[in-house]
Design a protein around this motif. Structure first.
Motif, PDB file in Angstrom:
ATOM      1  N   VAL A 160     -14.822  14.685 -42.696  1.00 23.95           N
ATOM      2  CA  VAL A 160     -14.920  13.382 -42.036  1.00 23.95           C
ATOM      3  C   VAL A 160     -13.813  12.519 -42.617  1.00 23.95           C
ATOM      4  CG1 VAL A 160     -16.358  11.371 -41.563  1.00 23.95           C
ATOM      5  CG2 VAL A 160     -17.415  13.640 -41.773  1.00 23.95           C
ATOM      6  N   ILE A 161     -12.851  12.133 -41.788  1.00 25.07           N
ATOM      7  CA  ILE A 161     -11.667  11.421 -42.270  1.00 25.07           C
ATOM      8  C   ILE A 161     -11.349  10.263 -41.337  1.00 25.07           C
ATOM      9  CG2 ILE A 161     -10.677  13.463 -43.371  1.00 25.07           C
ATOM     10  CD1 ILE A 161      -8.860  13.747 -40.909  1.00 25.07           C
ATOM     11  N   GLY A 162     -10.495   9.361 -41.803  1.00 26.10           N
ATOM     12  CA  GLY A 162     -10.103   8.243 -40.953  1.00 26.10           C
ATOM     13  C   GLY A 162      -9.362   7.177 -41.719  1.00 26.10           C
ATOM     14  N   SER A 163      -9.277   6.014 -41.136  1.00 27.15           N
ATOM     15  CA  SER A 163      -8.446   4.933 -41.644  1.00 27.15           C
ATOM     16  C   SER A 163      -8.943   4.375 -42.967  1.00 27.15           C
ATOM     17  CB  SER A 163      -8.394   3.805 -40.603  1.00 27.15           C
ATOM     18  OG  SER A 163      -7.719   2.680 -41.112  1.00 27.15           O
ATOM     19  N   ARG A 164      -7.999   4.023 -43.838  1.00 29.08           N
ATOM     20  CA  ARG A 164      -8.343   3.338 -45.089  1.00 29.08           C
ATOM     21  C   ARG A 164      -8.781   1.903 -44.813  1.00 29.08           C
ATOM     22  NH1 ARG A 164      -3.650   6.099 -46.558  1.00 29.08           N
ATOM     23  NH2 ARG A 164      -2.404   4.222 -46.279  1.00 29.08           N
ATOM     24  N   SER A 165      -8.287   1.316 -43.726  1.00 24.43           N
ATOM     25  CA  SER A 165      -8.641  -0.067 -43.376  1.00 24.43           C
ATOM     26  C   SER A 165      -9.541  -0.079 -42.143  1.00 24.43           C
ATOM     27  CB  SER A 165      -7.379  -0.887 -43.135  1.00 24.43           C
ATOM     28  OG  SER A 165      -6.566  -0.260 -42.142  1.00 24.43           O
ATOM     29  N   ALA A 166     -10.554   0.770 -42.157  1.00 25.33           N
ATOM     30  CA  ALA A 166     -11.430   0.923 -40.996  1.00 25.33           C
ATOM     31  C   ALA A 166     -12.235  -0.351 -40.740  1.00 25.33           C
ATOM     32  CB  ALA A 166     -12.373   2.102 -41.224  1.00 25.33           C
ATOM     33  N   SER A 167     -12.632  -0.529 -39.498  1.00 23.07           N
ATOM     34  CA  SER A 167     -13.489  -1.643 -39.114  1.00 23.07           C
ATOM     35  C   SER A 167     -14.903  -1.423 -39.645  1.00 23.07           C
ATOM     36  CB  SER A 167     -13.526  -1.763 -37.589  1.00 23.07           C
ATOM     37  OG  SER A 167     -14.175  -0.618 -37.034  1.00 23.07           O
TER      38      SER A 167
ATOM     39  N   GLY B 248     -12.060   3.127 -47.232  1.00 27.65           N
ATOM     40  CA  GLY B 248     -12.385   3.122 -45.813  1.00 27.65           C
ATOM     41  C   GLY B 248     -13.284   4.259 -45.402  1.00 27.65           C
ATOM     42  N   VAL B 249     -12.888   4.993 -44.367  1.00 28.42           N
ATOM     43  CA  VAL B 249     -13.722   6.045 -43.784  1.00 28.42           C
ATOM     44  C   VAL B 249     -14.082   7.123 -44.805  1.00 28.42           C
ATOM     45  CG1 VAL B 249     -13.702   7.980 -42.144  1.00 28.42           C
ATOM     46  CG2 VAL B 249     -13.027   5.703 -41.390  1.00 28.42           C
ATOM     47  N   ASP B 250     -13.104   7.579 -45.581  1.00 26.82           N
ATOM     48  CA  ASP B 250     -13.370   8.654 -46.545  1.00 26.82           C
ATOM     49  C   ASP B 250     -14.484   8.267 -47.505  1.00 26.82           C
ATOM     50  OD1 ASP B 250     -11.044   9.525 -45.298  1.00 26.82           O
ATOM     51  OD2 ASP B 250     -10.150  10.290 -47.142  1.00 26.82           O
ATOM     52  N   GLY B 251     -14.359   7.090 -48.107  1.00 24.61           N
ATOM     53  CA  GLY B 251     -15.356   6.651 -49.070  1.00 24.61           C
ATOM     54  C   GLY B 251     -16.737   6.537 -48.463  1.00 24.61           C
TER      55      GLY B 251
ATOM     56  N   ILE C 298     -12.448   9.537 -37.515  1.00 27.58           N
ATOM     57  CA  ILE C 298     -13.081   8.261 -37.160  1.00 27.58           C
ATOM     58  C   ILE C 298     -12.083   7.152 -37.445  1.00 27.58           C
ATOM     59  CG2 ILE C 298     -14.955   6.652 -37.682  1.00 27.58           C
ATOM     60  CD1 ILE C 298     -16.663   9.027 -38.514  1.00 27.58           C
ATOM     61  N   GLU C 299     -11.510   6.600 -36.422  1.00 27.64           N
ATOM     62  CA  GLU C 299     -10.497   5.554 -36.508  1.00 27.64           C
ATOM     63  C   GLU C 299      -9.223   6.046 -37.192  1.00 27.64           C
ATOM     64  OE1 GLU C 299     -11.660   1.691 -37.832  1.00 27.64           O
ATOM     65  OE2 GLU C 299     -13.274   1.525 -36.363  1.00 27.64           O
ATOM     66  N   ALA C 300      -8.149   6.006 -36.454  1.00 31.81           N
ATOM     67  CA  ALA C 300      -6.843   6.405 -36.990  1.00 31.81           C
ATOM     68  C   ALA C 300      -5.766   5.731 -36.160  1.00 31.81           C
ATOM     69  CB  ALA C 300      -6.675   7.916 -36.939  1.00 31.81           C
ATOM     70  N   ALA C 301      -4.774   5.208 -36.832  1.00 36.41           N
ATOM     71  CA  ALA C 301      -3.629   4.639 -36.126  1.00 36.41           C
ATOM     72  C   ALA C 301      -2.804   5.763 -35.509  1.00 36.41           C
ATOM     73  CB  ALA C 301      -2.787   3.810 -37.082  1.00 36.41           C
ATOM     74  N   GLU C 302      -1.825   5.369 -34.686  1.00 42.00           N
ATOM     75  CA  GLU C 302      -1.023   6.379 -33.991  1.00 42.00           C
ATOM     76  C   GLU C 302      -0.242   7.265 -34.945  1.00 42.00           C
ATOM     77  OE1 GLU C 302       0.487   5.111 -29.753  1.00 42.00           O
ATOM     78  OE2 GLU C 302       0.714   3.414 -31.113  1.00 42.00           O
ATOM     79  N   LYS C 303       0.204   6.711 -36.070  1.00 44.10           N
ATOM     80  CA  LYS C 303       0.892   7.498 -37.096  1.00 44.10           C
ATOM     81  C   LYS C 303       0.117   7.331 -38.391  1.00 44.10           C
ATOM     82  CE  LYS C 303       5.504   7.122 -35.048  1.00 44.10           C
ATOM     83  NZ  LYS C 303       6.913   6.711 -35.261  1.00 44.10           N
ATOM     84  N   SER C 304      -0.633   8.351 -38.748  1.00 43.19           N
ATOM     85  CA  SER C 304      -1.478   8.244 -39.932  1.00 43.19           C
ATOM     86  C   SER C 304      -1.696   9.611 -40.550  1.00 43.19           C
ATOM     87  CB  SER C 304      -2.833   7.629 -39.573  1.00 43.19           C
ATOM     88  OG  SER C 304      -3.569   8.503 -38.740  1.00 43.19           O
ATOM     89  N   GLY C 305      -2.130   9.604 -41.804  1.00 43.26           N
ATOM     90  CA  GLY C 305      -2.443  10.849 -42.484  1.00 43.26           C
ATOM     91  C   GLY C 305      -3.563  11.609 -41.826  1.00 43.26           C
ATOM     92  N   SER C 306      -4.483  10.891 -41.182  1.00 41.58           N
ATOM     93  CA  SER C 306      -5.597  11.559 -40.503  1.00 41.58           C
ATOM     94  C   SER C 306      -5.094  12.459 -39.381  1.00 41.58           C
ATOM     95  CB  SER C 306      -6.573  10.517 -39.942  1.00 41.58           C
ATOM     96  OG  SER C 306      -7.135   9.748 -40.981  1.00 41.58           O
ATOM     97  N   LEU C 307      -4.058  12.024 -38.691  1.00 43.19           N
ATOM     98  CA  LEU C 307      -3.512  12.848 -37.611  1.00 43.19           C
ATOM     99  C   LEU C 307      -2.780  14.067 -38.158  1.00 43.19           C
ATOM    100  CD1 LEU C 307      -2.302  10.245 -34.957  1.00 43.19           C
ATOM    101  CD2 LEU C 307      -4.568  11.191 -35.370  1.00 43.19           C
ATOM    102  N   ILE C 308      -2.203  13.931 -39.356  1.00 43.23           N
ATOM    103  CA  ILE C 308      -1.601  15.104 -40.003  1.00 43.23           C
ATOM    104  C   ILE C 308      -2.685  16.128 -40.304  1.00 43.23           C
ATOM    105  CG2 ILE C 308      -0.440  15.918 -42.094  1.00 43.23           C
ATOM    106  CD1 ILE C 308       1.037  13.253 -42.193  1.00 43.23           C
TER     107      ILE C 308
ATOM    108  N   TYR D 262      -7.812  -1.823 -29.513  1.00 42.59           N
ATOM    109  CA  TYR D 262      -7.861  -1.806 -30.982  1.00 42.59           C
ATOM    110  C   TYR D 262      -6.892  -0.756 -31.504  1.00 42.59           C
ATOM    111  CZ  TYR D 262      -9.718  -1.029 -35.701  1.00 42.59           C
ATOM    112  OH  TYR D 262      -9.844  -0.884 -37.054  1.00 42.59           O
ATOM    113  N   SER D 263      -5.905  -1.193 -32.301  1.00 40.33           N
ATOM    114  CA  SER D 263      -4.860  -0.272 -32.771  1.00 40.33           C
ATOM    115  C   SER D 263      -5.435   0.866 -33.602  1.00 40.33           C
ATOM    116  CB  SER D 263      -3.812  -1.039 -33.588  1.00 40.33           C
ATOM    117  OG  SER D 263      -4.408  -1.634 -34.735  1.00 40.33           O
ATOM    118  N   GLY D 264      -6.549   0.611 -34.294  1.00 42.61           N
ATOM    119  CA  GLY D 264      -7.156   1.646 -35.125  1.00 42.61           C
ATOM    120  C   GLY D 264      -7.804   2.767 -34.345  1.00 42.61           C
ATOM    121  N   SER D 265      -7.922   2.600 -33.026  1.00 39.06           N
ATOM    122  CA  SER D 265      -8.510   3.650 -32.190  1.00 39.06           C
ATOM    123  C   SER D 265      -7.453   4.492 -31.477  1.00 39.06           C
ATOM    124  CB  SER D 265      -9.440   3.022 -31.136  1.00 39.06           C
ATOM    125  OG  SER D 265     -10.547   2.402 -31.744  1.00 39.06           O
ATOM    126  N   ARG D 266      -6.213   4.083 -31.526  1.00 36.74           N
ATOM    127  CA  ARG D 266      -5.191   4.756 -30.724  1.00 36.74           C
ATOM    128  C   ARG D 266      -4.986   6.203 -31.149  1.00 36.74           C
ATOM    129  NH1 ARG D 266      -1.117  -0.422 -30.751  1.00 36.74           N
ATOM    130  NH2 ARG D 266      -2.305  -1.678 -29.244  1.00 36.74           N
TER     131      ARG D 266
END
Length: 364
Positions: free
Chosen positions: A114-121, A149-152, A226-236, A257-261
């Motif tokens: 389960v991964i995603g943005s560090r600055s998740a909503s 964020g999501v990881d924690g 769960i939530e990732a910007a267009e260029k992010s480690g989650s997409l890697i 919402y940019s965090g959902s793109r």
């Protein structure tokens, strides 16, 4: 020299990735390699610096590592160890060593990342917690990267609902990052495991985290973003998951919402849209059974006629060392993007680093 000491000696040799070490193991065991002559090591393709590091290793660093392994709840798994996670062993460039703090047996249990943005909503954080709680209720181990964020929240969701969780670090296990999650890391050790391919004293470095991401997906039967910007480690991580034959799931979000793109882009590219944990359980059953039965060889999809990525970068790396800035100039791309692409190509065994830059391997 003990078996573990020989593995550490081999792993400490510069510019030897998982692919190259696997190739060397076709010739001899680590103990045998450490006893070879200069001429024999030259014959199997090692350069003078590598030969020097293998035959005259830094014993103090190796000794510190051996002492680290003697501590309670500390384990070093080698690639040929029966305790090495079977799914991870199947990926390209599997880490030759895994450092573990906690209970290593969790690495053999079916895991969902389960991964995603560090600055998740707030919604993203709540979703991570709730999905993790549902996953552990279904006897899955929740795996993530210990980031904010999501990881924690995924780690907390597993721990507070009585489940196990694994955190894969982009640093050594004695250098927990981020510092704000040191207390969380201590709880994970008691109810799961911290894992890293980096030596215990390795500090967090930007180039470590893409490497970390391939281990997160490699350990897991599926990856939920769960939530990732267009260029992010989650997409890697998601890209690694697809290359490794894992299922990729994404939670959809608002187009405003940019965090959902990033998640929405994954869904457009074929990732499964997830609305509830049931959507995950429907897809990961077959690989889960293979993990439980430890029968993997015939279950993992084998790519046919694999098309190598980043063709423009690869076209500008040849048999002579080419510096990163030269590759970037030829490709007309930013240096940092070219560095990321070269790192992924190196993990796939297509290029390798040498003094002065990068060269192609035979596979490339």
């Amino acid at each position: 020299m003990s078996e573990l000491e020989s593995w550490l000696t081999l792993a400490a040799v510069p510019y030897l990735g998982g692919n190259r070490i696997s190739q060397l193991l076709h010739y001899a065991t680590p103990q045998q390699l450490c006893r070879m002559t200069v001429e024999q090591l030259q014959a199997i393709g090692l350069n003078p610096r590598q030969i020097s590091c293998l035959l005259q290793p830094k014993y103090q660093r190796i000794e510190r590592c051996l002492q680290w392994a003697e501590c309670d709840q500390h384990t070093i798994l080698t690639l040929d160890s029966p305790c090495y996670p079977p799914l991870l062993k199947e990926i390209a460039s599997a880490p030759p060593l895994l450092f573990v703090r906690g209970e290593a047996h969790w690495l053999h249990e079916p895991q969902v990342a389960v991964i995603g943005s560090r600055s998740a909503s707030i919604d993203g954080r709540e979703s991570a917690y709730e999905f993790a709680a549902s996953l552990v209720a279904a006897n899955y181990v929740v795996t993530s990267g210990l980031a904010l964020g999501v990881d924690g929240q995924a780690h907390y969701g597993a721990l507070k609902n009585g489940g196990a969780t694994i955190a894969v670090l982009g640093s050594g296990l004695d250098q927990v990052y981020p510092a704000r999650h040191r207390e969380l890391a201590s709880k994970i050790v008691e109810q799961g495991a911290l894992v890293s391919e980096f030596w215990p004293d390795e500090k967090p470095r930007p180039q470590n985290f893409p490497r970390r991401n391939r281990v997160i997906s490699g350990l897991s039967v599926g990856v939920l973003v769960i939530e990732a910007a267009e260029k992010s480690g989650s997409l890697i991580t998601a890209r690694y998951a697809l290359e490794q034959g894992r299922e990729v799931f994404a939670l959809p979000g608002s187009i405003h919402y940019s965090g959902s793109r990033g998640c929405n882009a994954l869904i457009k590219s074929g990732a499964k849209l997830v609305e509830s944990p049931v959507d995950i359980f429907e897809e990961v059953g077959a690989l889960t059974e293979c993990v439980k039965n430890n029968q993997l060889d015939s279950s993992l999809p084998q790519p046919e006629n694999e098309e190598l990525p980043f063709s423009s970068v690869l076209a500008n790396v040849g048999n002579e060392a080419t510096p990163v800035d030269v590759v970037a100039e030829r490709c007309k791309q930013p240096v940092h993007e070219v560095m990321m692409q070269l790192l992924e190509l190196e993990l796939q065994g297509v290029v390798t680093t040498v003094p002065g830059g990068y060269i192609r391997t035979r596979r490339g």
